[in-house]
Design an enzyme around this catalytic site. Sequence first.
Site, short mmCIF file in Angstrom:
data_model
loop_
_atom_site.label_atom_id
_atom_site.label_comp_id
_atom_site.label_asym_id
_atom_site.label_seq_id
_atom_site.Cartn_x
_atom_site.Cartn_y
_atom_site.Cartn_z
N ARG A 13 23.86 -14.24 -52.85
CA ARG A 13 24.43 -14.67 -51.58
C ARG A 13 23.46 -15.64 -50.92
NH1 ARG A 13 23.17 -15.59 -46.67
NH2 ARG A 13 22.13 -13.58 -46.56
N HIS A 17 22.26 -20.72 -51.59
CA HIS A 17 21.73 -21.93 -50.95
C HIS A 17 20.79 -22.68 -51.89
CE1 HIS A 17 23.37 -21.01 -47.00
NE2 HIS A 17 22.82 -19.81 -47.03
N SER A 167 15.92 -15.55 -40.33
CA SER A 167 16.56 -16.63 -41.07
C SER A 167 15.67 -17.86 -41.21
CB SER A 167 17.86 -17.04 -40.38
OG SER A 167 18.61 -15.93 -39.97
N HIS A 198 12.20 -14.23 -44.90
CA HIS A 198 12.10 -15.46 -45.69
C HIS A 198 10.64 -15.82 -45.88
CE1 HIS A 198 16.18 -17.13 -46.42
NE2 HIS A 198 16.50 -16.29 -45.45
N TYR A 287 16.47 -22.86 -39.33
CA TYR A 287 17.34 -22.09 -40.23
C TYR A 287 17.09 -22.53 -41.67
CZ TYR A 287 21.81 -19.64 -41.15
OH TYR A 287 22.79 -18.77 -41.57
#
Length: 342
Positions: A13, A17, A167, A198, A287
């Site tokens: 998921r 990206h 994020s 992250h 982000y």
Amino acid sequence: MTTRLFIQDVTLRDGMHAVRHRITPDDVGKIVAALDAAGVDGIEVAHGDGLAGGSLNYGPGSNTDWEWIEAAADNLTHARLTTLLLPGIGTIAELEHAYVLGVRSIRIATHCTEADVSAQHIGKARELGMDVSGFLMMSHMASPAELAAQAKLMESYGAHCVYVTDSGGRLTMDGVRERVRAYRDVLDEATEIGIHAHENLSLSVANSVVAVEEGVTRVDASLAGHGAGAGNCPIEPFIAVADLQGWKHNSDLFALQDAADDLVRPLQDRPVRVDRETLTLGYAGVYSSFLRHAEAASQRYGIDVRTILLEVGRRGLVGGQEDLIVDIALDLLAANSDSVAS
């Protein structure tokens, strides 16, 4: 008391990206089978921006969410099939269809100050009997107290768990610690807390460890850190640390290492790592999924990616405003032209 963790894999998921949402159902099936055999508790599958995220704004997927989810469902024996939905992108109808295909856990994601838009989707997921988590994105943009108040709203709608969702990879260990403590102060004892980190500042494992020390039980991680920006918390070193700490979990470290190196790294067309661009994401609090959009604008207009990202951070852009990155690049180009002319 013994710490027992729920390991939620996000390779398929958030990791979308990293490959611009392009992966075959066959590869999805292979990765899911490997994760399932390695003992992870949950496997999240969807476009990087959640159900129905495939679009010109966010980036079209090579396949539909349903094709990916079906491939995942065909290769599961014990892990909880999970997906993510952003209200305003994914709909109730899509939530219901995901359930029909075998999804039994869902994360309802909103910007960190907009929990109120999650009420309908959380309620519907609970009505279906799903495991439901609230996902407060860009958690660094709200103070611990403000974020905790939003978490309390998600709990009131029916969320079993609420996440501190970093994020932008912007939070330091103290920032994580303060937010988890603020959650614990206001949430019911039965409500779980999760961490989604992250790697942009190279703190994803450290932040996840601090979160667990403060009472978090659900930890997001991915094979080889496969995810937006510099990636998510890499599951292999996190599990290694969990073993050293004596925390209980169901994951096999060597099996995860094999899956990361044999299945995931070969798919990456851009290395998922901390470099000058991805570090700037964390430094500027941007982000993480904006990386590929900013790199495309940089190539098109000849503006340093870092300059674009710093301006994105200064303007406080949030998920859903990807289209403004081109505007920012054009503004910077015009400013450079004016500077040269003068």
